[in-house]
Design a protein around this motif. Structure first.
Motif, PDB file in Angstrom:
ATOM      1  N   PHE A  80      57.353  46.916  29.004  1.00 18.37           N
ATOM      2  CA  PHE A  80      58.756  47.150  29.354  1.00 18.37           C
ATOM      3  C   PHE A  80      59.486  47.908  28.251  1.00 18.37           C
ATOM      4  CE2 PHE A  80      57.309  43.372  31.500  1.00 18.37           C
ATOM      5  CZ  PHE A  80      57.829  43.478  32.774  1.00 18.37           C
ATOM      6  N   ASN A  84      60.392  42.440  26.175  1.00 23.40           N
ATOM      7  CA  ASN A  84      60.307  41.187  26.937  1.00 23.40           C
ATOM      8  C   ASN A  84      59.190  40.268  26.462  1.00 23.40           C
ATOM      9  OD1 ASN A  84      62.408  42.121  28.405  1.00 23.40           O
ATOM     10  ND2 ASN A  84      61.213  42.687  30.210  1.00 23.40           N
TER      11      ASN A  84
ATOM     12  N   GLY B 122      64.615  39.969  32.099  1.00 23.17           N
ATOM     13  CA  GLY B 122      63.364  40.558  31.629  1.00 23.17           C
ATOM     14  C   GLY B 122      62.274  39.517  31.404  1.00 23.17           C
ATOM     15  N   GLN B 123      62.678  38.276  31.110  1.00 18.26           N
ATOM     16  CA  GLN B 123      61.697  37.218  30.893  1.00 18.26           C
ATOM     17  C   GLN B 123      60.968  36.868  32.194  1.00 18.26           C
ATOM     18  OE1 GLN B 123      60.906  35.584  27.849  1.00 18.26           O
ATOM     19  NE2 GLN B 123      61.970  37.378  27.043  1.00 18.26           N
ATOM     20  N   ASP B 125      60.661  39.019  34.692  1.00 18.33           N
ATOM     21  CA  ASP B 125      59.859  40.214  34.971  1.00 18.33           C
ATOM     22  C   ASP B 125      58.536  40.152  34.227  1.00 18.33           C
ATOM     23  OD1 ASP B 125      61.909  41.118  36.507  1.00 18.33           O
ATOM     24  OD2 ASP B 125      62.641  42.602  35.068  1.00 18.33           O
ATOM     25  N   ALA B 126      58.630  39.838  32.925  1.00 20.00           N
ATOM     26  CA  ALA B 126      57.414  39.833  32.108  1.00 20.00           C
ATOM     27  C   ALA B 126      56.454  38.747  32.601  1.00 20.00           C
ATOM     28  CB  ALA B 126      57.768  39.608  30.643  1.00 20.00           C
ATOM     29  N   ALA B 127      56.995  37.575  32.915  1.00 19.41           N
ATOM     30  CA  ALA B 127      56.140  36.484  33.378  1.00 19.41           C
ATOM     31  C   ALA B 127      55.456  36.863  34.689  1.00 19.41           C
ATOM     32  CB  ALA B 127      56.961  35.216  33.562  1.00 19.41           C
ATOM     33  N   HIS B 128      56.217  37.469  35.601  1.00 17.17           N
ATOM     34  CA  HIS B 128      55.636  37.872  36.882  1.00 17.17           C
ATOM     35  C   HIS B 128      54.636  39.006  36.704  1.00 17.17           C
ATOM     36  CE1 HIS B 128      59.315  36.012  39.026  1.00 17.17           C
ATOM     37  NE2 HIS B 128      58.335  35.150  38.905  1.00 17.17           N
ATOM     38  N   ALA B 129      54.984  39.954  35.836  1.00 19.33           N
ATOM     39  CA  ALA B 129      54.088  41.088  35.625  1.00 19.33           C
ATOM     40  C   ALA B 129      52.746  40.615  35.077  1.00 19.33           C
ATOM     41  CB  ALA B 129      54.728  42.099  34.672  1.00 19.33           C
ATOM     42  N   LEU B 130      52.763  39.520  34.315  1.00 20.47           N
ATOM     43  CA  LEU B 130      51.506  38.997  33.772  1.00 20.47           C
ATOM     44  C   LEU B 130      50.743  38.196  34.815  1.00 20.47           C
ATOM     45  CD1 LEU B 130      52.681  37.940  30.216  1.00 20.47           C
ATOM     46  CD2 LEU B 130      50.862  39.552  30.723  1.00 20.47           C
ATOM     47  N   GLY B 131      51.347  38.033  35.994  1.00 20.13           N
ATOM     48  CA  GLY B 131      50.634  37.350  37.078  1.00 20.13           C
ATOM     49  C   GLY B 131      50.883  35.856  37.113  1.00 20.13           C
ATOM     50  N   LEU B 132      51.821  35.352  36.286  1.00 23.27           N
ATOM     51  CA  LEU B 132      52.107  33.919  36.318  1.00 23.27           C
ATOM     52  C   LEU B 132      52.733  33.546  37.664  1.00 23.27           C
ATOM     53  CD1 LEU B 132      51.498  34.069  33.322  1.00 23.27           C
ATOM     54  CD2 LEU B 132      53.569  32.777  32.853  1.00 23.27           C
ATOM     55  N   ARG B 140      56.829  27.377  31.925  1.00 19.71           N
ATOM     56  CA  ARG B 140      56.345  27.814  30.615  1.00 19.71           C
ATOM     57  C   ARG B 140      57.260  28.822  29.936  1.00 19.71           C
ATOM     58  NH1 ARG B 140      50.917  26.140  30.165  1.00 19.71           N
ATOM     59  NH2 ARG B 140      51.102  26.845  28.027  1.00 19.71           N
ATOM     60  N   ILE B 141      57.961  29.621  30.739  1.00 20.38           N
ATOM     61  CA  ILE B 141      58.758  30.704  30.143  1.00 20.38           C
ATOM     62  C   ILE B 141      60.259  30.409  30.228  1.00 20.38           C
ATOM     63  CG2 ILE B 141      59.241  33.183  30.196  1.00 20.38           C
ATOM     64  CD1 ILE B 141      56.328  32.390  29.476  1.00 20.38           C
TER      65      ILE B 141
END
Lengths: 242, 224
Positions: A80, A84, B122-123, B125-132, B140-141
């Motif tokens: 990003f 993030n 963004g947190q 987004d990042a968690a979802h982008a990592l597949g969580l 966890r996030i």
């Protein structure tokens, strides 16, 4: 993807996008701000839900079903603009979390993978620190390592250098170039929103120029930067290359 | 006299302190879990659930705590009697914990809602982008970061909860306040007894404040 649209209220952020990216291809997306570049790549891993058209990622149709979304996200990594990173976890924990939770790796294995990629982005010595203790450039390198730890087939990068102080851009660009070189070896697909011509020339197989939610022009980087076909692309390039 | 204080009354007060602390702790744990769930429902829940959570909060906020305690105690007795077919005297401890937990949850839900909303998008987004999964992303996030933001308000509520336990003396549970009123009746020294009781509450709340201050410092590690 074909005929993809995305609406924010009545505003069409994406207006009928047709795009296919081959396995292992490296694509740079550029265009003025508000042209829909970020929205485009955010639709690929369903961080943004597209409203129309169809998107197929690695043979899987993104149809808003949770199972398919999860499948796609497992194979697609993302970096990003604003890093993030998870602020409450150390650098190492940031990199280990998803491989353990999503891929089911044991802690030892995940740590091994994480250290490996942190070493590649030359930041393994900071592994026990928290993100806030690192500079922007270092944080972005960690974010790249974190995404790589999932060994994605496709890597999306959303303006990874534009939130950085100027003196840190180079270290991240270097990392990205290396990533590009690696991608050629591993056959990883890369789609990167970026304006750095040097990076695009070095790494990209294809440059896509977007404006007002549509793809206006695409071509090989050399051709796009030196002899843009459309007036809009020429205007854009004259503004970013002084 | 002195001997009485140390052996009989002192012990009775100490037992009151223990009861107060147990009620607080139980209500805190149940109320927190319930409060986080309510807060999450208010943000992510489907409309009917969201609406119910809001109504719940409005009801609890709008009705005096004492009445809620009475309603749960007597209502619980009636309900259990009807259900089992014979007279059941509901346990004062259970009724006390339940009512305080319900009250706590209503206020805590808004604190958690606010805190969850403050965690940057963004947190997610990042968690979802990592597949969580959504669950993993939340637990966890988002939640660990929301905790940090919720802590000041949450600590405040928890300290109020310690004092609120005195309300359940009305349903006969011998916690600290009830114990002291019994002792003050026996010794006919209400001022002295209640002063000692006040100091005991003060000690408990001071320890809690101190604990929460340290929790806050600890939770801010890693944040600039």
């Amino acid at each position: 993807m074909s005929a993809v649209t995305k609406l924010f209220g009545s505003f069409a952020a994406l207006n009928g996008i047709d795009l296919s990216v081959a396995r292992g291809e490296k694509v740079v997306v550029c265009g003025p701000s508000g042209s829909g570049k970020s929205t485009l790549i955010r639709c690929i891993n369903h961080i943004e839900k597209h409203d129309g058209g169809s998107i197929v990622v690695d043979g899987c149709i993104l149809d808003h079903k949770a199972a398919n979304v999860d499948r796609v996200r497992r194979e697609v990594g993302m970096v990003f603009q604003s890093f993030n990173l998870f602020p409450h976890m150390s650098v190492l924990a940031n990199c280990m979390l998803a491989p353990m939770l999503v891929r089911g790796l044991k802690a030892v294995e995940a740590e091994e993978v994480a250290i490996g990629f942190l070493r590649r982005v030359r930041i393994a010595d900071q592994a026990t620190k928290y993100p806030s203790q690192l500079s922007g450039g270092q944080q972005q390198r960690v974010a790249i390592a974190r995404a790589m730890c999932m060994r994605p087939k496709i890597m999306l990068l959303d303006e990874p250098t534009s939130a950085l102080d100027p003196e840190m851009v180079k270290e991240v660009l270097d990392t990205m170039m290396e990533l590009g070189a690696r991608a050629s070896v591993d056959g990883m697909t890369m789609i990167c929103v970026a304006h750095e011509m040097g990076f695009a020339r070095e790494v990209a197989d294809r440059v896509i120029f977007m404006d007002e939610g549509a793809i206006v022009e695409e071509g090989a980087p050399e051709q796009f930067f030196c002899q843009p076909k459309t007036q809009r692309a020429r205007n854009f390039l004259s503004r970013i290359l002084h | 006299m002195t001997a009485d204080w140390v052996s009989g009354y002192g012990l009775q007060l100490l037992w009151g302190v223990v009861t107060t602390l147990s009620v607080t702790l139980m209500a805190l744990i149940i109320g927190t879990v319930f409060g986080i769930s309510l807060g999450a429902v208010k943000i992510y829940g489907a409309k009917p659930f969201r609406y119910s959570a809001e109504v719940y909060t409005a009801l609890v906020r709008g009705v005096p705590d004492l009445i809620i305690i009475y309603l749960i105690y007597f209502g619980g007795t009636v309900a259990l009697t009807k259900l089992t077919g014979r007279y059941v005297d509901i346990n004062g401890f259970a009724a006390g914990v339940a009512s305080l937990a319900f009250i706590f949850a209503a206020y805590a839900s808004d604190i958690f809602r606010g805190a969850i909303k403050q965690v940057p998008r963004g947190q997610f987004d990042a968690a979802h982008a990592l597949g969580l999964s959504r669950r993993a992303a939340f637990l966890r996030i988002i939640l660990p970061q929301a905790w940090r933001l919720a802590l000041p308000g949450f600590g405040n509520l928890a300290i109020i909860l310690i004092k609120q336990t005195s309300l359940i003396s009305v349903i006969g549970l011998e916690e600290l306040l009830r114990a002291s009123s019994v002792i003050s009746g026996a010794t006919r020294q209400p001022f002295l007894v209640y002063s000692v009781t006040a100091i005991l509450y003060l000690i408990m709340t001071s320890f809690a404040s101190w604990g929460f201050r340290h929790a806050r410092i600890w939770s801010n590690r890693g944040f600039a």
